[in-house]
Motif scaffolding. Structure first.
Motif, PDB file in Angstrom:
ATOM      1  N   ALA A  74       0.853  -1.185   0.000  1.00  0.00           N
ATOM      2  CA  ALA A  74       0.000   0.000   0.000  1.00  0.00           C
ATOM      3  C   ALA A  74       0.892   1.240   0.000  1.00  0.00           C
ATOM      4  CB  ALA A  74      -0.939  -0.005   1.204  1.00  0.00           C
ATOM      5  N   THR A  75       0.264   2.393  -0.032  1.00  0.00           N
ATOM      6  CA  THR A  75       0.996   3.653   0.001  1.00  0.00           C
ATOM      7  C   THR A  75       0.795   4.328   1.353  1.00  0.00           C
ATOM      8  OG1 THR A  75      -0.893   4.815  -0.965  1.00  0.00           O
ATOM      9  CG2 THR A  75       0.799   4.014  -2.475  1.00  0.00           C
ATOM     10  N   GLY A  76       1.789   5.128   1.758  1.00  0.00           N
ATOM     11  CA  GLY A  76       1.717   5.803   3.044  1.00  0.00           C
ATOM     12  C   GLY A  76       2.340   7.190   2.979  1.00  0.00           C
ATOM     13  N   ILE A  77       1.970   8.035   3.939  1.00  0.00           N
ATOM     14  CA  ILE A  77       2.478   9.398   4.047  1.00  0.00           C
ATOM     15  C   ILE A  77       3.144   9.564   5.409  1.00  0.00           C
ATOM     16  CG2 ILE A  77       1.919  11.851   3.967  1.00  0.00           C
ATOM     17  CD1 ILE A  77       1.482  10.470   1.331  1.00  0.00           C
ATOM     18  N   PRO A 117       7.890  14.899   7.469  1.00  0.00           N
ATOM     19  CA  PRO A 117       6.438  14.788   7.225  1.00  0.00           C
ATOM     20  C   PRO A 117       6.062  15.251   5.830  1.00  0.00           C
ATOM     21  CG  PRO A 117       6.856  15.660   9.415  1.00  0.00           C
ATOM     22  CD  PRO A 117       8.195  15.595   8.731  1.00  0.00           C
ATOM     23  N   GLY A 118       5.188  14.470   5.199  1.00  0.00           N
ATOM     24  CA  GLY A 118       4.739  14.775   3.844  1.00  0.00           C
ATOM     25  C   GLY A 118       5.330  13.875   2.787  1.00  0.00           C
ATOM     26  N   LEU A 119       6.465  13.212   3.081  1.00  0.00           N
ATOM     27  CA  LEU A 119       7.052  12.283   2.120  1.00  0.00           C
ATOM     28  C   LEU A 119       6.123  11.085   1.926  1.00  0.00           C
ATOM     29  CD1 LEU A 119      10.845  12.130   3.121  1.00  0.00           C
ATOM     30  CD2 LEU A 119       9.887  13.115   1.035  1.00  0.00           C
ATOM     31  N   SER A 120       6.040  10.588   0.702  1.00  0.00           N
ATOM     32  CA  SER A 120       5.224   9.412   0.409  1.00  0.00           C
ATOM     33  C   SER A 120       6.122   8.199   0.225  1.00  0.00           C
ATOM     34  CB  SER A 120       4.377   9.637  -0.844  1.00  0.00           C
ATOM     35  OG  SER A 120       5.210   9.844  -1.969  1.00  0.00           O
ATOM     36  N   ALA A 121       5.561   7.033   0.507  1.00  0.00           N
ATOM     37  CA  ALA A 121       6.336   5.790   0.429  1.00  0.00           C
ATOM     38  C   ALA A 121       5.450   4.658  -0.061  1.00  0.00           C
ATOM     39  CB  ALA A 121       6.930   5.447   1.781  1.00  0.00           C
TER      40      ALA A 121
END
Length: 496
Positions: A121-124, A319-323
Motif C-alpha cells: 500500500a501507500t503511506g504518508i 512529514p509529507g514524504l510518500s512511500a
C-alpha cells in the motif's frame, strides 16, 4: 369432379408414398453405412495393430462417440480412435512424455505451510505524536530576549529559546540567602522548598546557593531536539505562569500513515514488519513495524488507516514524504498452497491440472484463498503432496476441452461454488460514456494483469455518478464470462 381427375389424384398420392419410402430406406442405408454405429456406442473392438479401441470420436465434437471408423457427420474429417491402453478414465487426458517435454510442461507439488500475509500500500510520513515536548513558563514574568526561530525550524536538544525575567524570584532568593546566613539548616531547607514551589528549576537553586547572588533571569532551552511547530514567544511579552512558549516535535522516529484497501484489511496485524521504499531515497528502504490499526476507515478511499513507526536517526524522513509500503507477517494458520502460475482462472471458476501416473492429467476445480507471495492458498479441491502442472497447463486444459472432459471438484467444491473475487487497482478516469468507463489503471495484482488503458463496462451506470475525466479512483472489477466488469468506483483524490 370427373372420374379422370379422381384417378389422377389417387395416382399422385401413391407416387408421393413411394418417394417417401425410398427416402426412408436411403436414410437408413446412409446411417448404417456412412455414420458408424448410427451414433450408438458399441462394444470395444481391436485395431489392426492389436490395440483395443474403445470408440471413435470427432475431436471437434468429442462428446459424440462412434463404434466404427469413417467420416465425421459433423466435419469433413476422419474419426479418431480412443484406445484402451491410453489409460485413465473419461476425466483424464493422456499425453506422451515426449510431447509433454516439447510443450514445456513443468510440475510442482501441493504443499502445506503457515500462511504469510503480504500487503502492499501507500503511506504518508507524519510526526510521531508521542514524541512531543511542550515548553512553558513556570512563573509569571517578562521576555527579555528570544532566539531567531520560526515554525518548522529544526533545533537540537538544549538549544536556546528565550530569556525570562521573573521578579518574584528575587524576593524568594533574598529570603533564602538570609536564612542560610543564620546557619539554621531547617530554615534553609524550608526556604529551598519555597523556591521550588515558586517555579525555580533545581539548577538555578544550586547556582544561587553556590554564588550567594540573586538570579531572577533564566534561559529557557529545548528539552529535546526536533521541529519547532509553534514558537509562541516574542521579545517584550508579559507571561503568566503555565503559558506555552513553544511546541517541539521530536523526529527521532516518525509515523507512516498507510492506507490499506478494504479488501486487504483483514491481513494486517499489529506487530507486523514493514518495509517503506521512498522515491526520494531509491534503493534505501527503511524497516519498521505496525504499531496501531486506527478504528475508522477513510471515508473517501474506503481504506483502513494503519500506523507504522519508522526510525529516523539521521532526520531525513520529513512529514509529507510518500512511500510504497510492504507489510508482511508470518505465523498464521497452516494452509495448502500452490504456485500462483499453476492456477487457471476462467471467470466463474478456477482450475488446476493434476498430474497422475503414466502421463495422464486431470483438470480439477478448486476454491482459491488469498495470495501469499508467489503462492495461492487452496481452500478446497486438492490434497497435500499432489503433483500439479505449473507450466504448460493451458495447452493441457485445451486438449481436455477438445475431448469433452469436464473438471471435477471435491465434495465441498460441489456444495460451495468458487467465489468470484473483486479485484482492485488504482486508476485515473479517461472518459465516462453511458454504461462504460475508460480507465488508465495500475496493475490488478490478484489477476497478474499489468497496468494499461482500456474501456470497461459498468455493472450499474450510477457507479460513475459525480465522476469525470481526470478523477483518481479505486477500482473494483469482477471477472465474468464476458470479461471484467466494474462494480466499484471510489474517488480517492483530486483530479489529475
Amino acid at each position: 369432379m370427373s372420374r379422370q381427375t379422381i384417378k389422377k389424384a389417387i395416382l399422385g398420392f401413391f407416387i408421393v408414398l413411394a418417394l417417401l419410402a425410398v427416402g426412408v430406406a436411403a436414410g437408413l442405408w446412409w446411417e448404417r453405412n456412412r455414420v458408424p454405429g448410427g451414433g450408438m456406442e458399441m462394444p470395444a473392438e481391436s485395431s489392426k495393430d492389436g490395440r483395443t479401441v474403445l470408440y471413435w470420436y470427432d475431436p471437434m465434437v468429442p462428446s459424440q462417440r462412434f463404434d466404427k471408423p469413417g467420416k465425421s457427420p459433423f466435419m469433413d474429417m476422419e474419426l479418431v480412435p480412443k484406445y484402451a491402453d491410453e489409460g485413465g478414465d473419461a476425466s483424464t487426458v493422456s499425453i506422451n512424455p515426449g510431447v509433454s517435454q516439447n510443450l514445456g510442461v513443468r510440475l510442482a507439488t501441493v504443499t502445506r505451510a503457515p500462511l504469510d500475509s503480504s500487503v502492499t500500500a501507500t503511506g504518508i510520513v507524519d510526526f510521531n505524536e508521542r514524541d512531543v515536548a511542550i515548553v512553558q513558563a513556570r512563573a509569571g514574568g517578562f521576555v527579555e530576549r528570544v532566539a531567531r526561530l520560526a515554525p518548522n525550524d529544526v533545533i537540537g536538544s538544549g538549544a536556546f529559546i528565550a530569556e525570562l525575567l521573573v521578579p518574584e524570584w528575587a524576593a524568594l532568593q533574598e529570603e533564602y540567602l538570609a536564612l542560610k546566613a543564620l546557619g539554621d539548616a531547617s530554615l534553609e531547607e524550608a526556604a529551598r522548598a519555597r523556591m521550588r514551589l515558586g517555579g525555580m528549576p533545581e539548577s538555578l537553586i544550586r547556582e544561587v546557593a553556590a554564588s550567594g547572588k540573586i538570579r531572577n533571569r533564566i534561559a529557557i532551552t529545548a528539552p529535546r531536539g526536533g521541529v519547532i511547530q509553534s514558537p509562541d514567544v516574542r521579545s517584550g511579552m508579559t507571561l503568566m505562569a503555565g503559558q506555552t512558549l513553544a511546541r517541539i516535535n521530536g523526529i527521532g522516529t516518525v509515523w507512516l500513515d498507510v492506507a490499506v484497501p478494504e479488501s486487504q484489511a483483514g491481513a494486517v496485524r499489529v506487530g507486523q514488519s514493514a518495509e517503506a521504499a521512498f522515491a526520494a531515497f531509491p534503493g534505501k528502504p527503511v524497516q519498521g513495524r505496525v504499531t496501531a490499526l486506527l478504528p475508522a476507515l477513510s471515508d473517501a478511499a474506503r481504506a483502513l488507516r494503519v500506523r507504522v513507526e519508522l526510525p529516523n536517526k539521521d532526520g531525513r524522513l520529513r512529514p509529507g514524504l510518500s512511500a510504497q509500503v510492504s507489510l508482511t507477517g508470518s505465523g498464521g494458520e497452516s494452509a495448502l498452497r500452490v504456485p500462483t502460475e499453476a492456477v487457471i482462472r476462467t471467470g466463474r471458476r478456477a482450475l488446476v491440472i493434476v498430474a497422475e501416473a503414466e502421463g495422464r492429467y486431470r483438470p480439477v476445480e478448486v476454491i482459491l484463498g488469498p495470495e501469499s507471495g508467489n503462492d495461492t492458498v487452496i481452500l478446497s479441491g486438492l490434497d497435500e503432496g499432489q503433483a500439479i502442472v505449473a507450466s504448460g497447463q493451458f495447452l493441457i486444459d485445451s486438449e481436455a476441452s477438445l475431448q469433452g472432459i469436464v473438471a471435477r471438484g471435491s465434495d465441498s467444491t460441489a456444495a460451495m461454488p468458487a467465489p468470484v473475487a473483486l479485484h482492485e487497482a488504482d486508476a485515473v478516469i479517461d472518459e465516462v460514456s453511458g454504461a462504460y468507463v475508460t480507465l488508465s489503471h495500475g496493475p490488478f495484482k490478484t489477476l497478474s494483469m499489468p497496468g494499461m488503458t482500456m474501456e470497461f463496462p459498468l455493472a450499474r451506470p450510477e457507479l460513475a455518478k459525480g465522476l469525470k475525466a481526470g478523477d483518481r479512483v479505486r477500482v473494483g472489477a469482477r471477472e465474468t464470462d464476458d470479461g471484467l466488469v466494474i462494480e466499484k468506483l471510489d474517488k480517492t483524490g483530486g483530479a489529475q
